[in-house]
Motif scaffolding. Sequence first.
Motif, PDB file in Angstrom:
ATOM      1  N   PHE A  86      45.750  34.627  43.978  1.00  0.00           N
ATOM      2  CA  PHE A  86      44.570  33.769  44.017  1.00  0.00           C
ATOM      3  C   PHE A  86      44.284  33.109  42.670  1.00  0.00           C
ATOM      4  O   PHE A  86      43.244  32.476  42.494  1.00  0.00           O
ATOM      5  N   ALA A  87      45.189  33.262  41.710  1.00  0.00           N
ATOM      6  CA  ALA A  87      44.912  32.825  40.336  1.00  0.00           C
ATOM      7  C   ALA A  87      46.182  32.258  39.703  1.00  0.00           C
ATOM      8  O   ALA A  87      46.908  32.979  39.018  1.00  0.00           O
TER       9      ALA A  87
ATOM     10  N   GLY B 216      32.335  29.459  45.634  1.00  0.00           N
ATOM     11  CA  GLY B 216      33.790  29.462  45.675  1.00  0.00           C
ATOM     12  C   GLY B 216      34.402  29.298  44.301  1.00  0.00           C
ATOM     13  O   GLY B 216      35.422  29.920  43.982  1.00  0.00           O
ATOM     14  N   ALA B 217      33.793  28.457  43.467  1.00  0.00           N
ATOM     15  CA  ALA B 217      34.294  28.256  42.108  1.00  0.00           C
ATOM     16  C   ALA B 217      34.100  29.509  41.267  1.00  0.00           C
ATOM     17  O   ALA B 217      34.944  29.832  40.419  1.00  0.00           O
TER      18      ALA B 217
ATOM     19  N   ASP C 123      34.231  32.541  42.460  1.00  0.00           N
ATOM     20  CA  ASP C 123      35.287  33.450  42.924  1.00  0.00           C
ATOM     21  C   ASP C 123      36.614  33.114  42.250  1.00  0.00           C
ATOM     22  O   ASP C 123      37.353  34.014  41.821  1.00  0.00           O
ATOM     23  N   ARG C 124      36.927  31.824  42.161  1.00  0.00           N
ATOM     24  CA  ARG C 124      38.187  31.423  41.519  1.00  0.00           C
ATOM     25  C   ARG C 124      38.168  31.755  40.036  1.00  0.00           C
ATOM     26  O   ARG C 124      39.179  32.204  39.473  1.00  0.00           O
TER      27      ARG C 124
ATOM     28  N   ALA D 263      38.765  35.474  39.586  1.00  0.00           N
ATOM     29  CA  ALA D 263      40.168  35.820  39.799  1.00  0.00           C
ATOM     30  C   ALA D 263      41.023  35.472  38.588  1.00  0.00           C
ATOM     31  O   ALA D 263      41.946  36.215  38.237  1.00  0.00           O
ATOM     32  N   GLU D 264      40.702  34.372  37.931  1.00  0.00           N
ATOM     33  CA  GLU D 264      41.499  33.918  36.795  1.00  0.00           C
ATOM     34  C   GLU D 264      41.171  34.655  35.502  1.00  0.00           C
ATOM     35  O   GLU D 264      42.066  34.967  34.713  1.00  0.00           O
TER      36      GLU D 264
END
Length: 231
Positions: free
Chosen positions: A112-113, A77-78, A80-81, A84-85
């Motif tokens: 998401f970012a 999950g991290a 993915d974040r 996105a950023e």
Amino acid sequence: MAEPAVALTDVTFAWPGRGGFSLACPSFTVDQGESVLLLGASGSGKSTFLSLVCGIVAADRGNVVVDGTDLGALRSGARDRFRAERIGVIFQQFNLLPYARVADNILLPLRFAPERRARAGDARDEAARLCAALGLPGDVLATQAGRLSVGQQQRVAVARALIGAPPLIVADEPTSALDAGTQDSFLSLLFGQADKLGSSLLMVSHDERLGGRFDRVIRLEDIVTTERLAT
């Protein structure tokens, strides 16, 4: 000396199950602000390599460091974040939402970012600026993405990748559907906007004609070894 935008060290990865394959990359870097073209034939491991750089999959061994962050130290999950950023992705098939407006497609990554959204400032104004810079018509933001030509959809996909100035732009065969003249025009627009935003660019392709536009051209076979697993 500035830290590289991308650095792979002693990386190995294998797709599980029968019929898969393993990939190994002893060393690979992309400097900040650099443009790199990776050349590779179909089945050479290009998509797997990009998946490692983008954190879609995690290396079995070694280090994948993007913008100073070791992706192997992050949970799924991290990662993915982080993607996105910090990473703008241009997909080969564009992956636009055909029934959504162009504006919604371009602004989608910002949902998401939050840091990337903040960097974009007035996001709708920035989307309009990118569309204009990429040669799209002034009323395009209100148009359904599925009504656009292939070339226009491609430029919308670029605007989506660029919005919010991610430090790294990753492009997977983005010119495969274009003729030579349109390819050159497209690359000029992409390079111009990446330079303006200070983003590094990593593109994979099978087309050697693209090489003259990049700071470096690397054959995937020179940095990666692959092996088919026994069935």
